[in-house]
Design a protein around this motif. Sequence first.
Motif, mmCIF file in Angstrom:
data_model
loop_
_atom_site.group_PDB
_atom_site.id
_atom_site.type_symbol
_atom_site.label_atom_id
_atom_site.label_comp_id
_atom_site.label_asym_id
_atom_site.label_seq_id
_atom_site.Cartn_x
_atom_site.Cartn_y
_atom_site.Cartn_z
ATOM 1 N N GLN A 1 0.839 -1.203 0.000
ATOM 2 C CA GLN A 1 0.000 0.000 0.000
ATOM 3 C C GLN A 1 0.873 1.252 0.000
ATOM 4 N N GLU A 2 1.948 1.228 0.746
ATOM 5 C CA GLU A 2 2.859 2.373 0.783
ATOM 6 C C GLU A 2 3.510 2.639 -0.576
ATOM 7 N N ARG A 3 3.585 1.603 -1.403
ATOM 8 C CA ARG A 3 4.138 1.766 -2.744
ATOM 9 C C ARG A 3 3.069 2.139 -3.764
ATOM 10 N N GLY A 4 1.843 2.411 -3.287
ATOM 11 C CA GLY A 4 0.779 2.852 -4.173
ATOM 12 C C GLY A 4 -0.088 1.752 -4.744
ATOM 13 N N TYR A 5 -0.021 0.562 -4.181
ATOM 14 C CA TYR A 5 -0.778 -0.576 -4.688
ATOM 15 C C TYR A 5 -2.173 -0.669 -4.084
ATOM 16 N N SER A 6 -3.137 -1.114 -4.894
ATOM 17 C CA SER A 6 -4.404 -1.609 -4.368
ATOM 18 C C SER A 6 -4.155 -3.041 -3.912
ATOM 19 N N THR A 7 -4.725 -3.413 -2.770
ATOM 20 C CA THR A 7 -4.434 -4.728 -2.197
ATOM 21 C C THR A 7 -5.724 -5.439 -1.820
ATOM 22 N N ALA A 8 -5.720 -6.760 -1.942
ATOM 23 C CA ALA A 8 -6.923 -7.526 -1.608
ATOM 24 C C ALA A 8 -6.557 -8.959 -1.239
ATOM 25 N N VAL A 9 -7.359 -9.545 -0.347
ATOM 26 C CA VAL A 9 -7.242 -10.956 0.032
ATOM 27 C C VAL A 9 -8.533 -11.657 -0.354
ATOM 28 N N TYR A 10 -8.384 -12.830 -0.959
ATOM 29 C CA TYR A 10 -9.537 -13.653 -1.318
ATOM 30 C C TYR A 10 -9.332 -15.052 -0.768
ATOM 31 N N GLY A 11 -10.247 -15.472 0.137
ATOM 32 C CA GLY A 11 -10.174 -16.826 0.675
ATOM 33 C C GLY A 11 -9.866 -16.865 2.156
ATOM 34 N N LYS A 12 -8.964 -17.735 2.525
ATOM 35 C CA LYS A 12 -8.658 -18.041 3.926
ATOM 36 C C LYS A 12 -7.699 -17.012 4.519
ATOM 37 N N TRP A 13 -8.053 -16.476 5.684
ATOM 38 C CA TRP A 13 -7.207 -15.517 6.394
ATOM 39 C C TRP A 13 -6.384 -16.239 7.448
ATOM 40 N N HIS A 14 -7.013 -16.724 8.508
ATOM 41 C CA HIS A 14 -6.395 -17.582 9.522
ATOM 42 C C HIS A 14 -5.265 -16.918 10.295
ATOM 43 N N LEU A 15 -5.362 -15.580 10.456
ATOM 44 C CA LEU A 15 -4.353 -14.857 11.219
ATOM 45 C C LEU A 15 -4.978 -14.061 12.357
ATOM 46 N N GLY B 1 -3.672 -3.979 6.135
ATOM 47 C CA GLY B 1 -3.005 -3.631 4.893
ATOM 48 C C GLY B 1 -3.703 -4.060 3.615
ATOM 49 N N PHE B 2 -4.971 -4.467 3.723
ATOM 50 C CA PHE B 2 -5.686 -4.901 2.531
ATOM 51 C C PHE B 2 -6.953 -4.072 2.348
ATOM 52 N N ASP B 3 -7.112 -3.570 1.144
ATOM 53 C CA ASP B 3 -8.260 -2.717 0.842
ATOM 54 C C ASP B 3 -9.549 -3.512 0.757
ATOM 55 N N GLU B 4 -9.453 -4.754 0.300
ATOM 56 C CA GLU B 4 -10.638 -5.582 0.126
ATOM 57 C C GLU B 4 -10.407 -6.974 0.713
ATOM 58 N N PHE B 5 -11.499 -7.563 1.193
ATOM 59 C CA PHE B 5 -11.449 -8.929 1.704
ATOM 60 C C PHE B 5 -12.736 -9.642 1.337
ATOM 61 N N TYR B 6 -12.571 -10.782 0.700
ATOM 62 C CA TYR B 6 -13.688 -11.688 0.451
ATOM 63 C C TYR B 6 -13.196 -13.071 0.847
ATOM 64 N N GLY B 7 -13.718 -13.567 1.967
ATOM 65 C CA GLY B 7 -13.228 -14.851 2.450
ATOM 66 C C GLY B 7 -13.731 -15.146 3.841
ATOM 67 N N PHE C 1 -2.062 -5.764 -5.901
ATOM 68 C CA PHE C 1 -1.593 -7.007 -5.289
ATOM 69 C C PHE C 1 -2.820 -7.815 -4.901
ATOM 70 N N ALA C 2 -2.999 -8.955 -5.536
ATOM 71 C CA ALA C 2 -4.116 -9.851 -5.234
ATOM 72 C C ALA C 2 -3.570 -11.120 -4.592
ATOM 73 N N PHE C 3 -3.982 -11.364 -3.357
ATOM 74 C CA PHE C 3 -3.568 -12.543 -2.596
ATOM 75 C C PHE C 3 -4.726 -13.537 -2.617
ATOM 76 N N LEU C 4 -4.607 -14.561 -3.473
ATOM 77 C CA LEU C 4 -5.630 -15.603 -3.553
ATOM 78 C C LEU C 4 -5.245 -16.711 -2.593
ATOM 79 N N SER C 5 -5.818 -16.652 -1.400
ATOM 80 C CA SER C 5 -5.473 -17.572 -0.324
ATOM 81 C C SER C 5 -6.481 -18.714 -0.306
#
Length: 472
Positions: free
Chosen positions: A131-145, A157-163, A222-226
């Motif tokens: 995000q500090e580098r100007g990225y849109s960020t998102a997590v899809y799926g399992k978080w578990h943190l 640090g994630f703009d969107e979450f579906y999971g 940055f799309a994190f497909l978890s």
Amino acid sequence: MKRLLPLLFVVYFPLGCSAQQSPPIETPKQPNIILLFADDAGYADFGFHGSKEMITPNLDKLASQGVRFQQAYVTHPTCGPSRAGLITGKSQYRFGYEENNVPTFMSSVSAADGAEMGLPVEEKTMGEYLQERGYSTAVYGKWHLGGADRFHPTKRGFDEFYGFRGGARSYFPYEKPPADPMNLMERGFANFEESKVYLTDAIADESIKFIEKNAKANKPFFAFLSFNAVHTPMDATEEDLAKFPNLSGDRKIVAAMTLALDRATGKVMDKLEELGIAKNTIVVFTNDNGGPTDKNASSNLPLSGIKSTHLEGGVRVPLIIKYPGKIEANSTYNFPISTFDLLPTFFAAAGGNTNDLKEVDGVDLLPYINGQNITRPHETLFWKRDARAAIRKGDWKLIRFPDRPAELFYIPEDESELNDLAAKEPERYRTMYKELFAWEASIERPRWLLKKQFEWQDVQRMDKYWSKTNTQ
């Protein structure tokens, strides 16, 4: 005047050509980043690792387009701590994230329990750095943190979450709320159960909307497909099961679940091509730990061990990086690396200076992959849970157990860890044992502990999947 005409013509022609034909010069863009993260997959359960049973054409294609790491390790052999190391770029043992997953019913000696267990809020995440580098960020799926709201992806640090916040859930929508509310699907903070959508496909579909939106806005993402595939429960569609008539039982189901995982990968890769952004997108595929053969019929052969053990089958995982123009296609990298290296690798690719990363244990892998740095990214790697621990130093690996003497293996000639060389290498054995203990003395105490019955179960799992017959 006659002598001026040719001169005027020469001057005029290039100016007219430039105005009509030359494309505008574009400023180099930061690469998009996609992290495809499987759950509990077997080391051997992909075509690019030699499987003849699994159907993984899209992942095999990805492997042919990038670099395959022959010795990629996770920071812990179970889901939650492994994810903590991945997302912080550091050894999670240094902030006490050692014992097991969160939230969990297994803790018995903890200052925090249930939803209050999670990734410490003072630890900076991969999403925050990007995000500090100007990225849109998102997590899809399992978080578990962590289940409490302060641990939620949109606060980390994630703009969107579906999971879902928990560790395991049905691949089909719940008709009634599950026993653990952390396993309900969410869009942002709102519960949202899809109807008639297999979860692995839904994760891909949701991420594609994010990719399209940011590609249209010309913004790096940055799309994190978890994925939770191929973690239990063993759920698969009838259509996918039908593709494996020669398999049966859980082996058939895990093959169908892996096929869905591959299909999801293909959807994302096809979308990148369709949008014309594939050449400016880093794509990574890896897994959170070794396959739990006793739970989902995954295979880690020829490696001994399974999830929750420090044998190679518990901590070594498939890992591919595709980076067009930066990494040679269909190449391999042979030195040991760790999933905590992905954060600094992404940060550097995004234009960041890795010297600005504070207390990060990972390194930017690109100079090593491309041969600019011919040394090993890591001379030493460590793993620990309770009394069990392991150290990989160079090509040697020592594993310490709670119920027998430690053992020493030379991995290049014995990746199945069947030939204990402790008696033949006593000085190396003592040196590595002491170094392991010195490292333990430098880390934090665990923030929560497992009941001892679960530690004993994992020792038994290790013995079952570690023998000269290796009957996985």
